[in-house]
Write a protein that holds these residues in place. Structure first.
Motif, mmCIF file in Angstrom:
data_model
loop_
_atom_site.group_PDB
_atom_site.id
_atom_site.type_symbol
_atom_site.label_atom_id
_atom_site.label_comp_id
_atom_site.label_asym_id
_atom_site.label_seq_id
_atom_site.Cartn_x
_atom_site.Cartn_y
_atom_site.Cartn_z
ATOM 1 N N HIS A 18 0.896 -1.162 -0.091
ATOM 2 C CA HIS A 18 0.107 -0.070 -0.208
ATOM 3 C C HIS A 18 0.945 1.083 0.053
ATOM 4 O O HIS A 18 1.757 1.183 0.679
ATOM 5 C CB HIS A 18 -0.967 -0.025 1.239
ATOM 6 C CG HIS A 18 -1.682 -1.278 1.527
ATOM 7 N ND1 HIS A 18 -3.028 -1.376 0.492
ATOM 8 C CD2 HIS A 18 -1.597 -2.314 2.186
ATOM 9 C CE1 HIS A 18 -3.528 -2.652 0.940
ATOM 10 N NE2 HIS A 18 -2.522 -3.104 1.848
ATOM 11 N N ARG B 118 1.705 4.570 1.408
ATOM 12 C CA ARG B 118 1.203 5.042 2.816
ATOM 13 C C ARG B 118 1.845 6.628 2.807
ATOM 14 O O ARG B 118 1.459 7.442 3.945
ATOM 15 C CB ARG B 118 1.645 4.411 4.122
ATOM 16 C CG ARG B 118 1.409 3.076 4.388
ATOM 17 C CD ARG B 118 1.817 2.363 5.628
ATOM 18 N NE ARG B 118 1.145 3.079 6.561
ATOM 19 C CZ ARG B 118 1.864 3.247 7.932
ATOM 20 N NH1 ARG B 118 2.870 2.400 8.195
ATOM 21 N NH2 ARG B 118 1.290 4.165 8.933
ATOM 22 N N THR C 38 -0.223 10.411 3.800
ATOM 23 C CA THR C 38 -1.537 9.894 4.963
ATOM 24 C C THR C 38 -1.170 10.432 6.323
ATOM 25 O O THR C 38 -1.582 10.013 7.288
ATOM 26 C CB THR C 38 -1.533 8.570 4.812
ATOM 27 O OG1 THR C 38 -0.513 7.824 5.451
ATOM 28 C CG2 THR C 38 -1.903 7.717 3.607
ATOM 29 N N LYS D 237 -3.314 -3.431 6.450
ATOM 30 C CA LYS D 237 -4.422 -2.848 6.561
ATOM 31 C C LYS D 237 -5.053 -3.579 7.837
ATOM 32 O O LYS D 237 -4.884 -4.710 7.762
ATOM 33 C CB LYS D 237 -5.699 -3.006 5.137
ATOM 34 C CG LYS D 237 -5.284 -1.981 4.231
ATOM 35 C CD LYS D 237 -6.518 -1.800 3.218
ATOM 36 C CE LYS D 237 -6.347 -0.764 2.310
ATOM 37 N NZ LYS D 237 -7.378 -0.669 1.403
ATOM 38 N N GLU E 199 -10.661 -6.316 8.147
ATOM 39 C CA GLU E 199 -11.527 -5.713 7.334
ATOM 40 C C GLU E 199 -12.899 -5.416 8.276
ATOM 41 O O GLU E 199 -13.543 -4.024 8.086
ATOM 42 C CB GLU E 199 -12.437 -6.665 6.106
ATOM 43 C CG GLU E 199 -13.360 -6.118 5.264
ATOM 44 C CD GLU E 199 -12.996 -5.029 4.590
ATOM 45 O OE1 GLU E 199 -11.802 -4.565 4.408
ATOM 46 O OE2 GLU E 199 -13.870 -4.181 3.865
ATOM 47 N N ASN F 137 -12.426 -1.977 9.419
ATOM 48 C CA ASN F 137 -12.745 -0.911 8.664
ATOM 49 C C ASN F 137 -14.080 -0.494 8.263
ATOM 50 O O ASN F 137 -14.475 0.459 8.118
ATOM 51 C CB ASN F 137 -11.636 -1.279 7.081
ATOM 52 C CG ASN F 137 -10.249 -1.075 7.485
ATOM 53 O OD1 ASN F 137 -9.920 -0.163 8.470
ATOM 54 N ND2 ASN F 137 -9.575 -1.704 6.844
#
Ligand SMILES: Cc1ncc(COP(=O)(O)O)c(C=O)c1O
Length: 395
Positions: free
Chosen positions: A8, A10, A13, A41, A44, A47
């Motif tokens: 990812h 980053r 951010t 991450k 799930e 998130n």
């Protein structure tokens, strides 16, 4: 591609790890493998819970209700076998905040506070800023493994130590203390009447064959002298949301700690996103954590094998938990500044210099392995290349 292999971006951010490279390393050309957060991450379920919360769009004052509290107590019971009561909990944005409060609640300026070095840098900072005295019980380093010097510990406690900040599991040396070690440390603290502030932020990050035991779970007598700090932040990569809690089984101590929080204007509350994330992580994050542990243990072993084969000058400390790998670089014969610059300029990796953990760490570097395999492979390749150049120049 598996969840933990995904890379990812980053950058931009407001990430300490990725957006502060110039300030930290005076270079943008390094792979950041330093500060202890992960390039993965969160689960799930976390998130989704945060998205749902954000979609609601109203961010009023938040109550830490029974759903949240039972998620915490169930987690500690199921994961660590410690049956804690909700009345024992104080919520706090961070473990370091709690340690500040604990030092203020139970010690006075000038009091001796014991730490086991090398150890997490803010332990030094808290003791210094609160004008207490640092007393070191240095760990014994032998055959790339760390153990406790109990004789020295007893001498230090006998000299009038008021509190011991235990790092369990230990950052940076990666030890998961055994029951025998924990009992012995606790017995000595009880004998010499020292409080135990047990930082167990890495409790959930323990490798196969090892088990984290909360020191306060070993007996009522120990629990009566202990403040335990835990959090979902390292476990589920939620550090930026700021959620943690202290567990204080003794009623009088709990009151003292609560008063210290109140005096600093903290009223046992957390921000709404932190509460949402903590509950979701503890209720639904277990299988994610199982996979994570395999990944970080695999990365730790990979580094050890690769250095043993291609850069034997670097000795990887035997690690039992955490995603932080502690590497002895003394065979490179560099002083601490040279070593730090070598890793940045020649290795093009951004690591934590061991000197930050105390003088015992001067010839070490700490590598954060909580990143996708591709990142680890590139980082290791760069370090090995730098060592090969060093070897040619020095042989
Ligand atoms: C041992 C230890 N304690 C505390 C912290 C930070 O905790 P917090 O962000 O909750 O203050 C860290 C972060 O790396 C840590 O390794």
């Amino acid at each position: 591609m598996s969840f933990f292999e995904e890379v990812h971006d980053r950058k931009q951010t407001k990430s300490v790890k990725w957006d502060m490279l110039q300030m930290r390393f005076q270079s943008d050309d390094v792979i950041p493998m330093w500060v202890a957060d992960m390039d993965f991450k969160a689960p799930e379920a976390v998130n989704q819970a945060l998205i749902k919360r954000a979609e609601h769009g109203i961010y009023g004052y938040t109550v830490i209700d029974e759903d949240v509290t039972s998620a915490v107590t169930d987690w500690v019971k199921n994961r660590h076998g410690w049956d804690i009561q909700s009345e024992w909990l104080n919520y706090s944005p961070g473990v370091i905040n709690t340690l500040h409060m604990a030092l203020q609640a139970f010690t006075e300026p000038g009091d001796k506070i014991m730490i086991q070095t090398p150890v997490y840098t803010p332990f030094y900072n808290i003791i210094n800023v609160l004008e207490r005295e640092i007393v070191k019980n240095p760990l014994i380093h032998q055959d790339d493994y760390y153990t406790i010097d109990f004789e020295d510990m007893e001498n230090k406690l006998a000299s009038g130590v008021k509190a011991f900040i235990l790092c369990s599991p230990h950052n940076p040396v990666g030890r998961v203390w055994t029951e025998k070690e924990l009992r012995k440390m606790a017995e000595l603290c009880l004998q010499y009447d020292a409080m135990i502030f047990s930082d167990e932020i890495h409790a959930d990050l323990v490798f196969q064959g090892h088990k984290h035991l909360p020191i306060a779970s070993l007996s009522t007598e120990i629990a009566d002298k202990t403040i335990t700090c835990m959090a979902p932040s390292k476990t589920f990569n939620l550090a930026g949301l700021q959620a943690s809690y202290a567990i204080t089984p003794n009623k009088e101590n709990k009151e003292k700690l609560t008063n210290a929080f109140l005096r600093q204007g903290f009223n046992n509350s957390l921000n709404g996103m932190a509460v949402t994330a903590m509950e979701a992580a503890y209720r639904h994050g277990e299988s994610w954590l199982g996979e994570l542990l395999e990944v970080i243990q695999g990365h730790t072993e990979y580094i050890k094998e690769m250095f043993a084969a291609h850069a034997p000058e670097l000795k990887v400390t035997k690690s039992e938990g955490t995603y932080l790998v502690w590497v002895d670089c003394s065979e490179l014969n560099m002083d601490k500044e040279e070593l730090n610059r070598f890793m940045i300029d020649k290795g093009r990796v951004g690591l934590n210099p061991g000197q930050d953990y105390g003088i015992e760490g001067d010839t070490f570097m700490r590598i954060n392995v909580a990143c996708p395999r591709a990142t680890i492979e590139e980082g290791v390749k760069r370090i090995i290349h730098a060592v090969e150049i060093w070897r040619e120049a020095n042989n």
